[in-house]
Design a protein around this motif. Sequence first.
Motif, PDB file in Angstrom:
ATOM      1  N   PHE A   1       0.829  -1.203   0.000  1.00  0.00           N
ATOM      2  CA  PHE A   1       0.000   0.000   0.000  1.00  0.00           C
ATOM      3  C   PHE A   1       0.866   1.257   0.000  1.00  0.00           C
ATOM      4  N   ARG A   2       1.939   1.245   0.784  1.00  0.00           N
ATOM      5  CA  ARG A   2       2.838   2.404   0.822  1.00  0.00           C
ATOM      6  C   ARG A   2       3.376   2.706  -0.569  1.00  0.00           C
ATOM      7  N   GLN A   3       3.862   1.670  -1.270  1.00  0.00           N
ATOM      8  CA  GLN A   3       4.422   1.864  -2.607  1.00  0.00           C
ATOM      9  C   GLN A   3       3.347   2.288  -3.602  1.00  0.00           C
ATOM     10  N   SER A   4       2.150   1.706  -3.457  1.00  0.00           N
ATOM     11  CA  SER A   4       1.060   2.037  -4.372  1.00  0.00           C
ATOM     12  C   SER A   4       0.636   3.494  -4.226  1.00  0.00           C
ATOM     13  N   PHE A   5       0.560   3.979  -2.991  1.00  0.00           N
ATOM     14  CA  PHE A   5       0.191   5.382  -2.784  1.00  0.00           C
ATOM     15  C   PHE A   5       1.298   6.323  -3.247  1.00  0.00           C
ATOM     16  N   LEU A   6       2.562   5.922  -3.070  1.00  0.00           N
ATOM     17  CA  LEU A   6       3.666   6.750  -3.558  1.00  0.00           C
ATOM     18  C   LEU A   6       3.664   6.826  -5.085  1.00  0.00           C
ATOM     19  N   ALA A   7       3.373   5.706  -5.739  1.00  0.00           N
ATOM     20  CA  ALA A   7       3.458   5.646  -7.194  1.00  0.00           C
ATOM     21  C   ALA A   7       2.195   6.133  -7.892  1.00  0.00           C
ATOM     22  N   TYR A   8       1.014   5.781  -7.343  1.00  0.00           N
ATOM     23  CA  TYR A   8      -0.236   6.051  -8.053  1.00  0.00           C
ATOM     24  C   TYR A   8      -1.213   6.926  -7.286  1.00  0.00           C
ATOM     25  N   GLY A   9      -0.940   7.180  -6.008  1.00  0.00           N
ATOM     26  CA  GLY A   9      -1.849   7.991  -5.217  1.00  0.00           C
ATOM     27  C   GLY A   9      -3.079   7.243  -4.745  1.00  0.00           C
ATOM     28  N   SER A  10      -3.109   5.923  -4.911  1.00  0.00           N
ATOM     29  CA  SER A  10      -4.235   5.108  -4.462  1.00  0.00           C
ATOM     30  C   SER A  10      -3.725   3.705  -4.146  1.00  0.00           C
ATOM     31  N   GLY A  11      -4.621   2.868  -3.607  1.00  0.00           N
ATOM     32  CA  GLY A  11      -4.238   1.501  -3.266  1.00  0.00           C
ATOM     33  C   GLY A  11      -4.512   0.496  -4.360  1.00  0.00           C
ATOM     34  N   THR A  12      -4.932   0.955  -5.550  1.00  0.00           N
ATOM     35  CA  THR A  12      -5.323   0.030  -6.616  1.00  0.00           C
ATOM     36  C   THR A  12      -4.183  -0.888  -7.038  1.00  0.00           C
ATOM     37  N   GLY A  13      -2.978  -0.347  -7.183  1.00  0.00           N
ATOM     38  CA  GLY A  13      -1.837  -1.165  -7.586  1.00  0.00           C
ATOM     39  C   GLY A  13      -1.577  -2.294  -6.604  1.00  0.00           C
ATOM     40  N   ALA A  14      -1.745  -2.005  -5.320  1.00  0.00           N
ATOM     41  CA  ALA A  14      -1.544  -3.034  -4.300  1.00  0.00           C
ATOM     42  C   ALA A  14      -2.588  -4.136  -4.436  1.00  0.00           C
ATOM     43  N   PHE A  15      -3.850  -3.763  -4.684  1.00  0.00           N
ATOM     44  CA  PHE A  15      -4.904  -4.770  -4.804  1.00  0.00           C
ATOM     45  C   PHE A  15      -4.676  -5.689  -6.010  1.00  0.00           C
ATOM     46  N   VAL A  16      -4.106  -5.159  -7.074  1.00  0.00           N
ATOM     47  CA  VAL A  16      -3.784  -6.002  -8.232  1.00  0.00           C
ATOM     48  C   VAL A  16      -2.769  -7.075  -7.830  1.00  0.00           C
ATOM     49  N   ALA A  17      -1.757  -6.682  -7.051  1.00  0.00           N
ATOM     50  CA  ALA A  17      -0.756  -7.640  -6.579  1.00  0.00           C
ATOM     51  C   ALA A  17      -1.399  -8.681  -5.664  1.00  0.00           C
ATOM     52  N   PHE A  18      -2.320  -8.256  -4.801  1.00  0.00           N
ATOM     53  CA  PHE A  18      -2.984  -9.194  -3.890  1.00  0.00           C
ATOM     54  C   PHE A  18      -3.827 -10.203  -4.676  1.00  0.00           C
ATOM     55  N   LEU A  19      -4.495  -9.743  -5.718  1.00  0.00           N
ATOM     56  CA  LEU A  19      -5.307 -10.634  -6.545  1.00  0.00           C
ATOM     57  C   LEU A  19      -4.440 -11.738  -7.156  1.00  0.00           C
ATOM     58  N   ALA A  20      -3.275 -11.366  -7.665  1.00  0.00           N
ATOM     59  CA  ALA A  20      -2.373 -12.358  -8.251  1.00  0.00           C
ATOM     60  C   ALA A  20      -1.911 -13.363  -7.195  1.00  0.00           C
ATOM     61  N   PHE A  21      -1.650 -12.880  -5.990  1.00  0.00           N
ATOM     62  CA  PHE A  21      -1.177 -13.773  -4.931  1.00  0.00           C
ATOM     63  C   PHE A  21      -2.259 -14.767  -4.518  1.00  0.00           C
ATOM     64  N   TYR A  22      -3.511 -14.316  -4.439  1.00  0.00           N
ATOM     65  CA  TYR A  22      -4.595 -15.234  -4.092  1.00  0.00           C
ATOM     66  C   TYR A  22      -4.736 -16.327  -5.147  1.00  0.00           C
ATOM     67  N   GLY A  23      -4.471 -15.975  -6.405  1.00  0.00           N
ATOM     68  CA  GLY A  23      -4.481 -16.976  -7.458  1.00  0.00           C
ATOM     69  C   GLY A  23      -3.411 -18.032  -7.243  1.00  0.00           C
ATOM     70  N   VAL A  24      -2.233 -17.602  -6.807  1.00  0.00           N
ATOM     71  CA  VAL A  24      -1.152 -18.544  -6.505  1.00  0.00           C
ATOM     72  C   VAL A  24      -1.557 -19.461  -5.356  1.00  0.00           C
ATOM     73  N   CYS A  25      -2.143 -18.899  -4.311  1.00  0.00           N
ATOM     74  CA  CYS A  25      -2.557 -19.702  -3.153  1.00  0.00           C
ATOM     75  C   CYS A  25      -3.611 -20.733  -3.540  1.00  0.00           C
ATOM     76  N   PHE A  26      -4.550 -20.338  -4.401  1.00  0.00           N
ATOM     77  CA  PHE A  26      -5.557 -21.293  -4.885  1.00  0.00           C
ATOM     78  C   PHE A  26      -4.879 -22.447  -5.615  1.00  0.00           C
ATOM     79  N   ALA A  27      -3.944 -22.127  -6.490  1.00  0.00           N
ATOM     80  CA  ALA A  27      -3.278 -23.164  -7.279  1.00  0.00           C
ATOM     81  C   ALA A  27      -2.493 -24.122  -6.393  1.00  0.00           C
TER      82      ALA A  27
END
Length: 456
Positions: A399-425
Amino acid sequence: MTAPAPTRRSGRWIERWDPEDVAFWKATGERTARRNLWFSVLSEHIGFSVWTLWSVLVLFMGPEYGLTPADKFLLTSVVTLVGAVVRVPYTFAVAVFGGRNWTVLSAGLLLVPTIAAFLVMEPGTSFTTFLLVGLLAGIGGGNFASSMTNINAFFPLREKGWALGLNAGGGNIGVPVIQLVALWVIGAGGGPRVLLGIYIPLIVVAAVCAALFMDNLASVRTDTGAAVDAAKDAHTWIMALLYVGTFGSFIGYSFAFGQVLTNQFGRTPLQAAYLTFIGPLLGSLVRPVGGRLADRFGGARITLWNYVGMAVATAVLIAAGLRGSLPPFVAVFVVLFMLSGLGNGSTYKMIPGIFQAKALARGLEGEAAVAHGRRLSGAAMGLIGAVGALGGVGINLAFRQSFLAYGSGTGAFVAFLAFYGVCFAVTWAVYVRRPARRVTATAAPEGKKRLSHAEV
């Protein structure tokens, strides 16, 4: 025939403890185990509140404190990091000191970060000082590991999902409780020192209750070999990865939710406080449900489908964030909290089941299999809990990096989505897809049932 009672010695030590003996359990064991569970929950609950204290304190820290959003995310990250690291020694402290003795000591230690925060919490204090005091608060995260290891030894395998889920859920609920108390303090016009002053006597109460009502189990002894054996087992690290996805999400979002609302949606601290407690509260309450479902249907199956739900919820959060729509964002974030809580319960149920299955596959039977499974699962829980909590560090840094880079938490949520996919697999490939024969390669003597990984 009357079941023998627990054999005791001085200092609230129990010498004989055999929860798998049904007669023993019904006659005396269950009552003793449940008493220890309730007071373990109390101590762990206060520990979680102290650990997540800074997720609330940063909401009090307005412009006069001179901290940027990135500073606050860094502060909560280091608190989470320490809480993760101390879980390893806290796990083995139970065997060194005894479960009751360590609960008393670890509860008393919570006075240190609470009093320290009380002393420094004012404008003009340097960011370095806040970081150092935040590091102290991290010890509250260790209480979870020692509490889970202790309670794991008290309950039979058939009830571990419920007991561990209830123990952890009662601890997790310390997160929304301190947020609710903070909401009341802010609403009443009080400052952060009022909040800290409320918790100092509660810490004393938790320590005193543990001293008066809990017990030590002599059967849980120092065993450094168990830690080494657990660390060598691939399933310890696979489960650690899965626990990053569930508990890492729960604790990371608990620290970050309020900051996301204030920084991305422009909510005031009071407005954020009205919303932040809902997700952790419901996520804590459903954790025992996750354990109970895992007891009935198998932890692997519940965990698998739980990750599907977490991925879907995260995708919706991304869409809501891009549209700047607060109501659906908050509603789905609460759902994500609940799914993380369910997953916490199901993944922790899997741990003792996995090691019990491995013991049976090696040809062990009866008490030997139970002892082997308990020995390794207790050691593994500390390692898994520590790595899982590191997920909370990753979430706050993301979240810190996402807010520094994009001003929102959206970038962080994209990374979390990918990680949940890995955990499912991983869950599907290791614990659901694999046929039972791969786990039960050794023929069961006398036709006794073996556990498959899908049943753990």
